[in-house]
Structure formats: C-alpha cells, structure tokens
Design a protein around this motif. Structure first.
Motif: not given
Length: 810
Positions: A703-704, A740-742, A792-794
């Motif tokens: 994802s990242l 994760d922060n993706g 989404l986005g976080k």
C-alpha cells in the motif's frame, strides 16, 4: 598519534593519557612544539569530556597553560576556552553559553578562525557551547551550535572530541524534537539514526568509551517513539555503563534525562529518585552551577531532596555514601520489576500472593496482611509470614480483622488515607489503648493505604517484632511506588474474573438449536473456502519446509565459521606478535625480506587484518540472527497449539521483510514503529499466526509503495511511509494493530477485503487469498476477530484480536 587518534577507539581513555603526556614532554625536549600542543589539548579533552572532575580538569589546564604561552598560542586558546566552560558550569556569571570572561573571549577566537580558515578552532568553540547548552537543558540553542560545529567537523577528524560532538549533537536533537515542526522532526530523526550507526560501530570496538553513549542515544530515540519500557531499560543501562567506566558527567546527564522522562509521564516518585541521582552526580563532578539550576527549577517539586544537600556545608559533605546510592539503585530496580510482575497478573488469588511476597521480602517484615475494601469494611484477603513457605489467600470476616490486627490503627489509616510508620508501637501513646497492641506488644509496624481513582481500595499491614525502626524511609518509598500498581491490578483482576464468569454464563445459555445453526453456517463457509485453503496451506507448508531447510543448512557452516573466528583471531595475534618481535630483534633485515615487506605493505596488513576479522564476526552474527528469524518464522515444530511470545513472531516477520523496508535509490525506507505492550505468552498456532502477520505487513508495504509512486522523493522525505505495530491486552484478548499511513481503502473495497479471490492488485501480483486465509486463521482457528478500519487519505489499520488462552479450534 596513538594517544590522540587511535587509542580511544580501542581502549579506555585512561590508557591513552600516558601516551599523550609522554608525547608532550618529548615535543618539548626535541623542539617539536606543535606536537606538544596537540598532546596537551587532547589530554585536556579526555579529562573534560572523559573521566575527571571539573576541578581536576581545571588543574590540568592550568598546568599546561604556562608552557603553551611560550610555544603554541593556538593550543593555549583551547585551554583558556575550557577554563571559561568550567567557570560556566561552576559559577556562571552571565549567559551559560557565552565563553567570554576572565580566561578567554570566543568572539576574538572565531574572528581569528574565520580569517585563517582554522576549522579546528571554530569547531572547538561551538562544541563547548553545544555541550554547555545540553548540560543546562537548552536544547534548541544546542541544535543551532551543533549545526555550526558540523560545518567544521572535518577539522576534528579522528580525535576524541569528534565522537563527543556526535554524542552531544544527538542529545540536542532528541531534546529539541518535541518543539520542532513535523518536517524538522523528520530531519532530526534521520540525523539521529545516522549517529546511532556510528556509535554502534564505535561501541563494538571500544565499549568502555562508547557503549554508554550508544545506550543513551537509543534511550532518547525510544522516548521519541513512545516505547516507554524500552526507554526505561536503556536509561538504566546507560547510567550503569557510564558509572562503570568513570564518565561521571554522562552518568549525571543520563540520570537527568531519565528524570525528565519520568516527570513527563507524571510519575513523580520515579522522577524523584533519578533527580536525586542526577543532582548527586553533578555535585560529585563539581558542576555547582548546574546543581543550582536544578534546585531553582525543581525545588517546588522536590523540596526534601534539595534540603538534604543544601543544608549541609561543603560539596564534599554533600556526597552520600556510595553504598547508599547502590542500595537506592537496587530499590528502584526492584520496584520496577515488582510493578511489572504485578501488572502482568490477571488472576486475583495469584496477584494477592505476589503482592504479599514482594511486600514482605522488600520491606523487611516478619508478617503481613492485605486488607481489601468490601461493602464499606476492610476484610483480610491475604496473609503471609517469613516463617511459612507460602501466602494464604482467603476472605475473612470483620470479626477476625478486629481480633487479628490493631483495629484503632487500621481505622486511622482507612479514615485519613495516610501512611503510618510506628518504630515502637507498644510505646506509642496514640494507639496504646488498642487491644491487639496491649496483648501482643508489637515493635515495628507499617500500614499503607492504597486507592484507585481516589477511592480507598485496601490497606497493607506489615509487622516486625524483632527490632524497632525496621521500616526505613527507603523501604517505605519503594512500597509507595507499588501501591498505585496494586490498586489498578486488583481492579483489573476483578474485572477479568467477572468477565470470565460472564463469558462462561453466555456459553452455557446458548441453545442447542443456535449452536447447530451456527455450526451449519460455519461448515458451509468452510466448504466454500476448502479449495483456496488447501492451495494456500500447501504453498505455506512448502515454503515453511524450504525456509527451515535453508536455515538449517546455512546454520551449520555459519556456526562452524563463527566458532573458529575466535581461534583465527588468536592465531593472527600470535603470528603478528612473532613478526613484531622478529622486526625488533633484527633491525637490519636482509634486502630480500625487506623488499617483500614493502611489497606486501606489512604495516597496513597488520593494522587491517584484525579489523577484517572483526567485520567478519559482525557479518556472521548478522547471518545467525537472520537464520534464527527464518527458523522462528517457519515454526515447523509448533504446528499444534502452544504458548508463545507474539512479539517474537512479529520480529521474525519484520526480519524476513527487512529488504523491502530499507531505503532504495528512488525512495527512502519505510519506518516501522513497534509499540509493544506487556503481553503474557499466548496460546495459538504459531506458524499460522506468523502467516497472518506476513500477509498484513506485506500488504501494508504494498500500500505504501503504491502510494509513493505518485509522490516525489522530497514529498516522501517530508511525510515518510510509516507502519505502526501496536500490541495490547484487552480483557482476556491480545490485540495486535498493524497500521500504515498510506492512501487508505474505500468503504466499498473494505467490505470485500476478506472475500476469497477478491483483490485490487494487478493481474499476476495478487491472488486474493492472503486476507481470506488470514481471516479464517484468526476467526476459525483461534476464535478471534480480524477487522479493518480505514479512511481514504489517512491510511488503514488491521486489528487482530485473539484469546489469550484455550479458545482455539480443536
């Protein structure tokens, strides 16, 4: 050269100083005054930043100054600057970071350095200012001076103050981290990690000089990442290492940083102990100005601590007996271990047993009683004695309490919620009329209340009839540290017991019809997934066998190499000593031999060969760690249910995936933040659970990487990819969160994540089985839960919840 550039990387600085003194005198005798100056200033730095008091360092500087006035004005300036720095630590007259006063003027020296392109002089000015700001806790200023010093660090390459600079730069960066903006924090962490790698290498070759610095930097990084347990342990190890090797000022600094850490956590009892130790070490180092700053800033918190010292004359009288300091260090260590032991126990009867055993052993009592509040009255829940091998856990009546214990004393503590210590209870007027005291004539009594959220939970009663004054202030302090943990642990144990009973009642109340319906539904789901599970299980089984086989085959030769490296190293040392002896005994070597020596560059070979062997040992250590991780990950010998350390499985998985986490030419690495809780062993299928961790962490990395494809290198540096792994115990479940922060997951995709063969990855990259199999392993095999939370986005977070024990599928 040896004493200034090499020895401190190999041996303790006490081994380098004789060479420096010899070099100084030799330079005076031969007229090589520049080398005398170099030797003197390196000797001075190894005192100031090494293992001497400030008074001793000042004496050293004064001894060198008369000679240097005649032979080397530049080196003289370094000594004069040191005298100004010492003055700022003992009797500061102005700003603590200004080196302007009786001995020197930094402004003139910086002007001279700029005019003459003298990198070392500029570096020395800024490293003194950097260190002073760190010692006085002005970290933002310290970072500025570190940035200036870094421009001139090339002028100090190889000498003792080069590692000193990187150490103080790290302390400054960690100290200023909290006040920096997000972008700057990323830069600070990058520099900290670079410095950490330097000290890891230096500590390998010379732990006596660099191990404590490495440990303290690691402690500060752990503090930044909020890895509290790791930070606690690392602070203590850094303090012990600094003390063992005589680095008094770094021991004081480590105690102060630990004190600030505990104070920020609002744990004042722990903070007080480290505050005392820091204050005592600074006094012993003779930094009276620094001690004055501590007193001014924290006297309102620790008035008794300041009074212990400031009320007694000279600095010599202020230093406590070393055995008392060791006892206090032991007490704090005992308190930490005891607190961890209590917090890990969830069963009430075993918790009470542990509490009584710890209290009696550490307080010096003959017997003790633990009274717990029940229906507005205290009843005896546990009692113990040094005459018996075990603690008795039972509930007693109010009548028994009144006849087995001094009721007046218990009522007083229950009402006032204050600690009560009687050095000789039978001669204390306040409680002389109590029937128990009249009948038993007890000597030393200690009675402690403990409360939870302001509400009295119970009372701890301890008694010693052999001597008066048995319960000292130090022992009382240790027990005070434990009482809050006892209250929390008792409440947690009660909740755990109630939850367990409730869970059993729910299971019993389920009707047979509902059980059959659930079983039919589960059977249908299992039939749908049979084919995919068989494929995936076979693949993982083959992979596990391959991994275990490769690990086994690698382990044998690596163990052989590792075991023989020690002998090779000894043989090389013996051969080198023979060669050196031969050279010493034969000054005029035959031309053929001399030509061969020149061709081989024998001096370089003898210097480089031990380093080569050391690097080989580091390499084999690394291979052995990887092999161990491979074996832990495969766990072929643990196909059944077994109680294991969950963290070990996660760490092994991270080791397997390490190559995907490292920085690449086109993008920075992915950071992993491990926020581990205090977990007990968990009963599970270890191999299958590791498969779940592998799928979840690998998906987070995917994802990242996909998220970073649409960002520039600079954007990724500003907002790096982070995977956070957090473990906690919640009730009778262990919960593992992998986030994760993706870019996150849409709600439509999130609802289908665990459906077999569903995937959002390109064809050929994903099968859609990983999360489905993981879901079955967690929910069916372990009777747990696997869920995904995402915006989404976080980023996204996967939450694995499995029972601590005995609810796995047969």
């Amino acid at each position: 050269m040896w004493g200034g550039l090499i020895c401190h990387y190999k041996d303790h600085i006490s081994q380098a100083k004789p060479y420096l003194l010899k070099g100084f005198n030799s330079g005076l005798e031969t007229g090589s005054y520049q080398w005398s100056g170099y030797c003197s200033v390196n000797f001075l730095w190894q005192c100031l930043f090494g293992n001497e008091s400030l008074e001793k360092t000042a004496e050293v500087a004064k001894d060198f100054i008369p000679s240097l006035r005649k032979i080397d004005r530049n080196m003289l300036n370094y000594h004069l600057l040191a005298m100004e720095a010492i003055a700022n630590l003992t009797k500061p007259a102005g700003k603590i970071d200004e080196l302007v006063g009786t001995w020197a003027d930094e402004r003139q020296m910086l002007e001279f350095a700029q005019a003459s392109s003298d990198m070392l002089t500029a570096f020395v000015v800024y490293i003194y200012k950097l260190a002073l700001c760190n010692w006085y806790g002005e970290y933002t200023k310290a970072v500025e001076y570190a940035e200036n010093a870094e421009k001139f660090v090339g002028g100090a390459r190889g000498i003792f103050i080069n590692p000193v600079f990187y150490f103080h730069q790290s302390i400054a960066l960690a100290g200023a981290y909290a006040e920096a903006d997000t972008e700057t924090q990323v830069i600070y962490l990058d520099k900290l990690n670079v410095n950490l790698e330097k000290f890891q290498q230096w500590a390998i070759h010379c732990p006596t000089n660099y191990q404590h610095k490495l440990l303290l930097i690691q402690a500060e990084i752990a503090r930044i990442y909020q890895q509290d347990y790791q930070a606690m342990e690392l602070y203590d190890k850094a303090i012990a290492s600094a003390a063992e090797n005589g680095y008094l000022q770094n021991e004081a600094l480590a105690n102060e940083l630990a004190f600030r850490f505990y104070l920020a956590k609002d744990r004042q009892n722990f903070a007080k102990i480290y505050f005392k130790e820091a204050r005592y070490r600074y006094l012993k180092w003779e930094a009276t100005g620094k001690v004055g700053q501590l007193d001014e800033q924290y006297s309102h918190l620790f008035t008794d601590t300041v009074g212990e010292v400031t009320g007694r004359g000279t600095a010599t009288k202020q230093i406590r007996d070393s055995s008392e300091a060791k006892t206090q260090a032991l007490d704090i260590s005992t308190a930490i271990k005891a607190s961890q032991a209590l917090s890990s126990e969830m069963e009430l009867s075993r918790l009470l047993e542990k509490m009584m055993t710890i209290a009696i052993e550490n307080a010096g009592a003959q017997m003790g009683y633990l009274l717990v509040k029940r229906e507005n009255h205290c009843v005896i829940e546990a009692e113990g004695s040094i005459d018996r091998d075990q603690v008795t856990v039972r509930s007693s009546s109010l009548f028994q309490v009144k006849h087995k214990l001094p009721a007046l004393l218990i009522n007083y503590v229950e009402r006032t919620k204050e600690n009560l210590v009687l050095d000789d209870a039978s001669h204390t007027e306040r409680f002389a009329s109590d029937n128990y005291i009249i009948a038993n004539q007890p000597k030393s009594i200690l009675c402690l209340p403990f409360a939870h959220q302001g509400k009295l939970t119970g009372v701890l009663y301890l008694e010693n009839n052999l001597t008066t004054g048995a319960f000292t202030a130090e022992r009382l302090e240790v027990l005070n540290l434990l009482t809050s943990q006892v209250s929390i642990s008792i409440e947690n144990a009660r909740l755990y017991t109630n939850l367990h009973i409730y869970s059993q009642e729910l299971e019993i109340s389920e009707t047979q019809a509902r059980e059959k319906a659930k079983q039919l539904e589960q059977t249908l789901d299992e039939l749908k997934l049979t084919q995919s599970q068989m494929v995936q299980s076979e693949k993982m089984s083959s992979l596990g066998q391959l991994v275990a086989g490769v690990a086994h085959e690698i382990n044998n030769p690596v163990s052989f190499i590792y075991g023989n490296l020690t002998y090779v190293n000894n043989y090389v040392k013996d051969l080198m000593s023979v060669v050196q002896l031969y050279q010493q005994q034969n000054q005029n070597l035959p031309p053929k031999v001399q030509n061969q020596i020149d061709e081989f560059d024998l001096d370089f070979l003898m210097e480089d060969l031990p380093k080569l062997l050391a690097s080989m040992k580091v390499g084999t250590d690394r291979i052995r760690q990887i092999v161990l991780s491979l074996r832990n990950f495969s766990r072929l010998d643990e196909a059944g249910v077994k109680a294991v350390d969950i963290h070990e499985g996660i760490d092994s998985t991270l080791m397997i995936l390490q190559n995907r986490l490292k920085p690449q030419p086109d993008h920075p690495g992915i950071q992993v933040m491990q926020e581990y809780g205090n977990l007990p062993p968990v009963e599970c299928y270890p191999g299958q659970l590791n498969q779940v961790f592998m799928n979840l962490i690998a998906n987070a990395i995917d994802s990242l990487e996909e998220f970073n494809e649409h960002r520039t290198y600079a954007d990724i540096v500003r907002q790096p990819g982070i995977i956070t792994i957090r473990t906690t115990v919640e009730g009778n479940f262990v919960v593992i969160r992998i986030a994760d922060n993706g870019s996150g997951i849409s709600e439509n995709v999130r609802r289908q994540l665990f459906t077999p063969f569903f995937t959002t990855k390109p064809v050929g990259k994903g099968t859609g089985l990983g999360l489905s199999i993981s879901y079955q392993i967690v929910t069916n095999k372990h009777r747990g839960q696997l869920e995904c939370v995402s915006v989404l986005g976080k980023g996204a977070e996967f939450i694995v919840s499995i029972p601590l024990q005995a609810r796995v599928e047969a």
